[in-house]
Scaffold this motif. Sequence first.
Motif, short mmCIF file in Angstrom:
data_model
loop_
_atom_site.label_atom_id
_atom_site.label_comp_id
_atom_site.label_asym_id
_atom_site.label_seq_id
_atom_site.Cartn_x
_atom_site.Cartn_y
_atom_site.Cartn_z
N LEU A 1 -2.30 15.77 9.79
CA LEU A 1 -2.87 15.75 8.44
C LEU A 1 -2.86 14.35 7.83
CD1 LEU A 1 -1.32 19.01 6.94
CD2 LEU A 1 -3.57 18.71 7.98
N ALA A 2 -1.75 13.64 7.96
CA ALA A 2 -1.66 12.31 7.36
C ALA A 2 -2.73 11.38 7.93
CB ALA A 2 -0.26 11.72 7.59
N GLU A 3 -2.98 11.47 9.24
CA GLU A 3 -4.01 10.64 9.85
C GLU A 3 -5.40 11.00 9.33
OE1 GLU A 3 -3.94 10.29 14.04
OE2 GLU A 3 -1.82 9.72 14.14
N GLN A 4 -5.63 12.29 9.13
CA GLN A 4 -6.93 12.71 8.61
C GLN A 4 -7.19 12.13 7.22
OE1 GLN A 4 -7.92 16.93 9.05
NE2 GLN A 4 -6.32 17.15 10.59
N VAL A 5 -6.16 12.15 6.38
CA VAL A 5 -6.32 11.60 5.03
C VAL A 5 -6.48 10.09 5.09
CG1 VAL A 5 -5.25 11.36 2.76
CG2 VAL A 5 -4.98 13.49 4.03
N VAL A 6 -5.69 9.43 5.93
CA VAL A 6 -5.83 7.97 6.09
C VAL A 6 -7.24 7.61 6.53
CG1 VAL A 6 -5.15 6.02 7.54
CG2 VAL A 6 -3.40 7.47 6.52
N ASP A 7 -7.77 8.33 7.50
CA ASP A 7 -9.12 8.03 7.99
C ASP A 7 -10.17 8.21 6.90
OD1 ASP A 7 -8.17 7.38 10.47
OD2 ASP A 7 -8.55 9.34 11.36
N ALA A 8 -10.00 9.23 6.07
CA ALA A 8 -10.94 9.43 4.96
C ALA A 8 -10.86 8.28 3.96
CB ALA A 8 -10.65 10.76 4.26
N LEU A 9 -9.65 7.79 3.71
CA LEU A 9 -9.47 6.65 2.79
C LEU A 9 -10.08 5.38 3.36
CD1 LEU A 9 -5.77 7.38 1.81
CD2 LEU A 9 -7.66 7.26 0.18
N LEU A 10 -9.89 5.16 4.66
CA LEU A 10 -10.42 3.95 5.29
C LEU A 10 -11.94 3.98 5.37
CD1 LEU A 10 -7.87 3.40 8.23
CD2 LEU A 10 -7.82 2.48 5.91
N ALA A 11 -12.49 5.15 5.64
CA ALA A 11 -13.95 5.26 5.74
C ALA A 11 -14.62 4.97 4.41
CB ALA A 11 -14.32 6.67 6.22
N GLU A 12 -13.94 5.20 3.32
CA GLU A 12 -14.51 4.96 1.99
C GLU A 12 -14.60 3.48 1.65
OE1 GLU A 12 -13.97 7.43 -2.00
OE2 GLU A 12 -12.23 6.17 -1.59
N ASP A 13 -13.66 2.69 2.19
CA ASP A 13 -13.63 1.27 1.85
C ASP A 13 -13.03 0.51 3.03
OD1 ASP A 13 -13.34 -1.27 0.87
OD2 ASP A 13 -12.32 -0.69 -0.98
N SER A 14 -13.85 -0.30 3.71
CA SER A 14 -13.39 -1.00 4.91
C SER A 14 -12.30 -2.01 4.61
CB SER A 14 -14.56 -1.70 5.59
OG SER A 14 -15.16 -2.66 4.72
N ALA A 15 -12.20 -2.49 3.35
CA ALA A 15 -11.16 -3.45 2.99
C ALA A 15 -9.77 -2.83 3.14
CB ALA A 15 -11.36 -3.94 1.56
N ARG A 16 -9.68 -1.51 3.16
CA ARG A 16 -8.39 -0.83 3.27
C ARG A 16 -7.81 -0.91 4.67
NH1 ARG A 16 -10.36 4.50 -0.19
NH2 ARG A 16 -10.35 3.49 -2.27
N TYR A 17 -8.64 -1.24 5.66
CA TYR A 17 -8.13 -1.38 7.02
C TYR A 17 -7.03 -2.43 7.08
CZ TYR A 17 -11.47 1.48 9.66
OH TYR A 17 -12.17 2.53 10.20
N ALA A 18 -7.25 -3.57 6.44
CA ALA A 18 -6.25 -4.65 6.48
C ALA A 18 -4.96 -4.22 5.81
CB ALA A 18 -6.82 -5.89 5.79
N ILE A 19 -5.07 -3.48 4.70
CA ILE A 19 -3.88 -3.01 3.99
C ILE A 19 -3.09 -2.06 4.88
CG2 ILE A 19 -3.05 -1.72 1.99
CD1 ILE A 19 -5.58 -2.62 0.50
N TYR A 20 -3.79 -1.12 5.49
CA TYR A 20 -3.09 -0.13 6.31
C TYR A 20 -2.50 -0.77 7.56
CZ TYR A 20 -2.05 4.35 8.53
OH TYR A 20 -1.41 5.40 9.12
N ASN A 21 -3.19 -1.74 8.12
CA ASN A 21 -2.67 -2.43 9.29
C ASN A 21 -1.36 -3.15 8.96
OD1 ASN A 21 -2.93 -3.42 12.10
ND2 ASN A 21 -3.18 -5.41 11.12
N ASP A 22 -1.28 -3.75 7.77
CA ASP A 22 -0.04 -4.39 7.33
C ASP A 22 1.10 -3.37 7.23
OD1 ASP A 22 -1.22 -6.85 7.20
OD2 ASP A 22 -1.57 -6.80 5.04
N ILE A 23 0.78 -2.20 6.68
CA ILE A 23 1.79 -1.16 6.50
C ILE A 23 2.30 -0.67 7.86
CG2 ILE A 23 2.15 1.22 5.73
CD1 ILE A 23 0.13 0.57 3.45
N ARG A 24 1.39 -0.37 8.77
CA ARG A 24 1.79 0.14 10.07
C ARG A 24 2.56 -0.90 10.86
NH1 ARG A 24 0.29 4.91 12.24
NH2 ARG A 24 2.23 4.41 13.27
N SER A 25 2.12 -2.15 10.79
CA SER A 25 2.81 -3.22 11.52
C SER A 25 4.22 -3.41 10.99
CB SER A 25 2.02 -4.53 11.40
OG SER A 25 0.74 -4.39 11.97
N ALA A 26 4.37 -3.34 9.66
CA ALA A 26 5.70 -3.52 9.06
C ALA A 26 6.65 -2.39 9.44
CB ALA A 26 5.57 -3.61 7.55
#
Length: 423
Positions: A284-309
């Motif tokens: 479920l969490a991945e499904q919501v993340v994907d919906a958020l990322l699909a809405e705004d490509s700038a969010r990819y960089a934010i999420y990548n920082d979170i996952r990397s950290a």
Amino acid sequence: MSLIEEFIDRYTKEYDFYGRAANLVAQILENDLRSSGVRCIVSHRAKEVERLKDKCIQRNSEKSYESVEGIFKDIVDLAGVRVALYFPGELELVDKAITRLFDQWDTKRIFPGAEEVPEGRSFSGYSAVHYRVQPREKFIGDADKRYLKARVEIQVASVLMHAWSEVQHDLTYKQMAGDLSSEEHSILDQLNGLVLAGEISLRLLQEAGEARVARTGANFLNHYELAAHLLRHANDALAEPVGDSGLGKVDDLFALLKRLNMTTPADLAKYLESLHGAVAERPLAEQVVDALLAEDSARYAIYNDIRSASNSPHVDSSDAARDTANAMLEFLQDWVELETTLNDLAQQSGVSRRSTMPVANLVRILDIPYGIGDEIDLLRRMRNDVVHLRREFSVAEFDDATKRIKHINAMLKGGGAHVAINP
């Protein structure tokens, strides 16, 4: 040397093995439970030598051990893990996590059993579930493969019940000055009743917290509240109940929502509309993340920082790491362009009025010839592996995938692939 002394001597030599095995199982379980929003305290230990000796002497009077191996077979908690739940209502979530993460070498034991309710007592006594497990290879590093055959007992109960159990166990089974008095037994029984009442209060407290979060204007205070909200919504909306194994990395989703200043149920509502029940493939969490990322490509960089950290606290600053990061970024940027093109085609064809739709749905809906649909699906799977850190890719793999995306995108934009609506 007596049989018990021989067993204790051998166990003492293997003490570190059992301690490490318990530690590994505890780490695997605790990381999963905390990530998916189960509130608990996870502890582990190898059984203390003196306590083990006392237990062997006591059990030998009943079982008359005939061999050292027989003692090892009888004492199942040499390596032990304890899960103390803040909210007893989350026991089912822990059960599903244990089933998913470990192999069980014996049937789980549920306390109290029908034959174990103490006579002359008002309350049922110890309430818990014990699991006897072994680690699975995919969760164990190469240096720890020797622990795959280790047998570990996991005890799951509420924090209140664990505390009562310790008091009751020490008094009843380690009483050196004779049996407990009837008054002491009555006090333990009374304390047991208070614990059971406390567990009811904890369940009510959990329900009250979930009701508070459900109010439109309330903020998620932490990822535990977010996890409860996701579970409640999914269980209402989907055909089958969803356990913690279908939640995924709720802590990372919560971090993303905080960065986006979207921490209320109202903020999340529209992203929950497209949830589907295939949670084994996409939690479920991945499904919501994907919906958020699909809405705004700038969010990819934010999420990548979170996952990397959260997964790599020590950042690799080598030239090779930077080259890989740059290649990954270019891959994701071109993937976003491909997503945009597919959604534009869907709107132009009248398939969808939404600005974004999951790529898997678009591939099914739009009739794209020349095998391009299969190619897009393979690239989509690679994108999911990259975004959710399921596996690593080389610079060459990123470069090749990026070239394929650019080629497909150019064909779709230029009309080289004649898109139609699937009947």
